[in-house]
Motif scaffolding. Sequence first.
Motif, PDB file in Angstrom:
ATOM      1  N   TRP A   1       0.816  -1.200   0.000  1.00 56.60           N
ATOM      2  CA  TRP A   1       0.000   0.000   0.000  1.00 56.60           C
ATOM      3  C   TRP A   1       0.852   1.253   0.000  1.00 56.60           C
ATOM      4  O   TRP A   1       0.326   2.362  -0.030  1.00 56.60           O
ATOM      5  CB  TRP A   1      -0.943   0.004   1.197  1.00 56.60           C
ATOM      6  N   VAL A   2       2.155   1.123   0.064  1.00 53.45           N
ATOM      7  CA  VAL A   2       3.043   2.278   0.067  1.00 53.45           C
ATOM      8  C   VAL A   2       2.882   3.087  -1.213  1.00 53.45           C
ATOM      9  O   VAL A   2       2.946   4.309  -1.199  1.00 53.45           O
ATOM     10  CB  VAL A   2       4.513   1.815   0.232  1.00 53.45           C
ATOM     11  N   MET A   3       2.621   2.408  -2.333  1.00 53.48           N
ATOM     12  CA  MET A   3       2.510   3.084  -3.629  1.00 53.48           C
ATOM     13  C   MET A   3       1.314   4.034  -3.702  1.00 53.48           C
ATOM     14  O   MET A   3       1.309   4.966  -4.481  1.00 53.48           O
ATOM     15  CB  MET A   3       2.388   2.063  -4.752  1.00 53.48           C
ATOM     16  N   ILE A   4       0.294   3.796  -2.901  1.00 51.85           N
ATOM     17  CA  ILE A   4      -0.912   4.620  -2.971  1.00 51.85           C
ATOM     18  C   ILE A   4      -0.637   6.029  -2.451  1.00 51.85           C
ATOM     19  O   ILE A   4      -1.394   6.951  -2.704  1.00 51.85           O
ATOM     20  CB  ILE A   4      -2.068   3.951  -2.208  1.00 51.85           C
ATOM     21  N   ASP A   5       0.475   6.218  -1.747  1.00 49.70           N
ATOM     22  CA  ASP A   5       0.820   7.540  -1.225  1.00 49.70           C
ATOM     23  C   ASP A   5       1.242   8.511  -2.316  1.00 49.70           C
ATOM     24  O   ASP A   5       1.445   9.690  -2.041  1.00 49.70           O
ATOM     25  CB  ASP A   5       1.933   7.433  -0.182  1.00 49.70           C
ATOM     26  N   THR A   6       1.372   8.027  -3.544  1.00 44.01           N
ATOM     27  CA  THR A   6       1.717   8.915  -4.653  1.00 44.01           C
ATOM     28  C   THR A   6       0.502   9.083  -5.556  1.00 44.01           C
ATOM     29  O   THR A   6      -0.415   8.258  -5.549  1.00 44.01           O
ATOM     30  CB  THR A   6       2.883   8.329  -5.485  1.00 44.01           C
TER      31      THR A   6
ATOM     32  N   ALA B   1       0.496   8.847  -8.822  1.00 41.59           N
ATOM     33  CA  ALA B   1       0.522   7.768  -9.819  1.00 41.59           C
ATOM     34  C   ALA B   1       0.063   6.452  -9.199  1.00 41.59           C
ATOM     35  O   ALA B   1      -0.657   5.678  -9.835  1.00 41.59           O
ATOM     36  CB  ALA B   1       1.929   7.621 -10.402  1.00 41.59           C
ATOM     37  N   GLY B   2       0.446   6.188  -7.954  1.00 44.14           N
ATOM     38  CA  GLY B   2       0.028   4.970  -7.282  1.00 44.14           C
ATOM     39  C   GLY B   2      -1.464   4.945  -7.039  1.00 44.14           C
ATOM     40  O   GLY B   2      -2.121   3.914  -7.210  1.00 44.14           O
ATOM     41  N   ALA B   3      -2.012   6.092  -6.656  1.00 43.82           N
ATOM     42  CA  ALA B   3      -3.461   6.174  -6.440  1.00 43.82           C
ATOM     43  C   ALA B   3      -4.212   5.969  -7.750  1.00 43.82           C
ATOM     44  O   ALA B   3      -5.236   5.278  -7.775  1.00 43.82           O
ATOM     45  CB  ALA B   3      -3.817   7.521  -5.823  1.00 43.82           C
ATOM     46  N   LYS B   4      -3.695   6.537  -8.823  1.00 48.76           N
ATOM     47  CA  LYS B   4      -4.339   6.374 -10.134  1.00 48.76           C
ATOM     48  C   LYS B   4      -4.284   4.909 -10.573  1.00 48.76           C
ATOM     49  O   LYS B   4      -5.292   4.366 -11.045  1.00 48.76           O
ATOM     50  CB  LYS B   4      -3.642   7.263 -11.167  1.00 48.76           C
ATOM     51  N   SER B   5      -3.142   4.270 -10.376  1.00 39.34           N
ATOM     52  CA  SER B   5      -3.006   2.853 -10.736  1.00 39.34           C
ATOM     53  C   SER B   5      -3.954   1.984  -9.923  1.00 39.34           C
ATOM     54  O   SER B   5      -4.595   1.074 -10.459  1.00 39.34           O
ATOM     55  CB  SER B   5      -1.568   2.385 -10.518  1.00 39.34           C
ATOM     56  N   SER B   6      -4.062   2.269  -8.628  1.00 36.39           N
ATOM     57  CA  SER B   6      -4.972   1.513  -7.773  1.00 36.39           C
ATOM     58  C   SER B   6      -6.410   1.680  -8.227  1.00 36.39           C
ATOM     59  O   SER B   6      -7.186   0.722  -8.238  1.00 36.39           O
ATOM     60  CB  SER B   6      -4.835   1.962  -6.322  1.00 36.39           C
TER      61      SER B   6
ATOM     62  N   ILE C   1      -7.484   2.266 -11.217  1.00 36.69           N
ATOM     63  CA  ILE C   1      -7.672   1.508 -12.453  1.00 36.69           C
ATOM     64  C   ILE C   1      -7.865   0.026 -12.136  1.00 36.69           C
ATOM     65  O   ILE C   1      -8.784  -0.623 -12.649  1.00 36.69           O
ATOM     66  CB  ILE C   1      -6.482   1.721 -13.413  1.00 36.69           C
ATOM     67  N   ILE C   2      -7.020  -0.507 -11.262  1.00 37.92           N
ATOM     68  CA  ILE C   2      -7.116  -1.930 -10.912  1.00 37.92           C
ATOM     69  C   ILE C   2      -8.445  -2.233 -10.221  1.00 37.92           C
ATOM     70  O   ILE C   2      -9.117  -3.219 -10.528  1.00 37.92           O
ATOM     71  CB  ILE C   2      -5.916  -2.359 -10.042  1.00 37.92           C
ATOM     72  N   TYR C   3      -8.842  -1.378  -9.285  1.00 39.53           N
ATOM     73  CA  TYR C   3     -10.123  -1.574  -8.597  1.00 39.53           C
ATOM     74  C   TYR C   3     -11.285  -1.493  -9.580  1.00 39.53           C
ATOM     75  O   TYR C   3     -12.254  -2.246  -9.479  1.00 39.53           O
ATOM     76  CB  TYR C   3     -10.318  -0.557  -7.477  1.00 39.53           C
ATOM     77  N   SER C   4     -11.203  -0.580 -10.532  1.00 37.79           N
ATOM     78  CA  SER C   4     -12.277  -0.448 -11.531  1.00 37.79           C
ATOM     79  C   SER C   4     -12.391  -1.707 -12.379  1.00 37.79           C
ATOM     80  O   SER C   4     -13.500  -2.183 -12.650  1.00 37.79           O
ATOM     81  CB  SER C   4     -12.026   0.759 -12.436  1.00 37.79           C
ATOM     82  N   ILE C   5     -11.260  -2.260 -12.790  1.00 35.46           N
ATOM     83  CA  ILE C   5     -11.281  -3.495 -13.577  1.00 35.46           C
ATOM     84  C   ILE C   5     -11.855  -4.637 -12.742  1.00 35.46           C
ATOM     85  O   ILE C   5     -12.698  -5.410 -13.224  1.00 35.46           O
ATOM     86  CB  ILE C   5      -9.866  -3.846 -14.096  1.00 35.46           C
ATOM     87  N   ALA C   6     -11.438  -4.733 -11.480  1.00 32.24           N
ATOM     88  CA  ALA C   6     -11.934  -5.809 -10.611  1.00 32.24           C
ATOM     89  C   ALA C   6     -13.441  -5.692 -10.393  1.00 32.24           C
ATOM     90  O   ALA C   6     -14.169  -6.692 -10.476  1.00 32.24           O
ATOM     91  CB  ALA C   6     -11.202  -5.781  -9.273  1.00 32.24           C
ATOM     92  N   GLU C   7     -13.931  -4.498 -10.137  1.00 29.58           N
ATOM     93  CA  GLU C   7     -15.366  -4.314  -9.892  1.00 29.58           C
ATOM     94  C   GLU C   7     -16.182  -4.532 -11.165  1.00 29.58           C
ATOM     95  O   GLU C   7     -17.288  -5.063 -11.108  1.00 29.58           O
ATOM     96  CB  GLU C   7     -15.632  -2.932  -9.304  1.00 29.58           C
ATOM     97  N   THR C   8     -15.640  -4.152 -12.309  1.00 31.84           N
ATOM     98  CA  THR C   8     -16.331  -4.395 -13.572  1.00 31.84           C
ATOM     99  C   THR C   8     -16.382  -5.891 -13.863  1.00 31.84           C
ATOM    100  O   THR C   8     -17.383  -6.400 -14.363  1.00 31.84           O
ATOM    101  CB  THR C   8     -15.651  -3.636 -14.728  1.00 31.84           C
ATOM    102  N   ALA C   9     -15.309  -6.591 -13.516  1.00 34.39           N
ATOM    103  CA  ALA C   9     -15.300  -8.047 -13.680  1.00 34.39           C
ATOM    104  C   ALA C   9     -16.379  -8.680 -12.806  1.00 34.39           C
ATOM    105  O   ALA C   9     -17.145  -9.533 -13.266  1.00 34.39           O
ATOM    106  CB  ALA C   9     -13.926  -8.611 -13.328  1.00 34.39           C
TER     107      ALA C   9
END
Length: 76
Positions: free
Chosen positions: A1-6, A8-13, A15-23
């Motif tokens: 979760w360290v990456m979410i502090d940036t 770019a990390g928040a944006k990447s997270s 995107i991943i959450y959106s793909i997971a929820e759409t799935a």
Amino acid sequence: WVMIDTIAGAKSSAIIYSIAETAKANNLKPYDYFEYLLTEIPKHLDDTDRSFLDDLLPWSPSLPENCRKPDKNEVK
């Protein structure tokens, strides 16, 4: 979760959450769907035609059965 502090990390997270929820919304198993995406996309890195992406969308009928949750109404 360290990456979410940036940013770019928040944006990447996101995107991943959106793909997971759409799935999930399309009755897919997110882990299996991500595994499928991560094995199929590298096969097309040199392609200039991106039409293969249509077959990877969560609502695509051409996704493999192992990505789909079993139908609760299906009689065994």
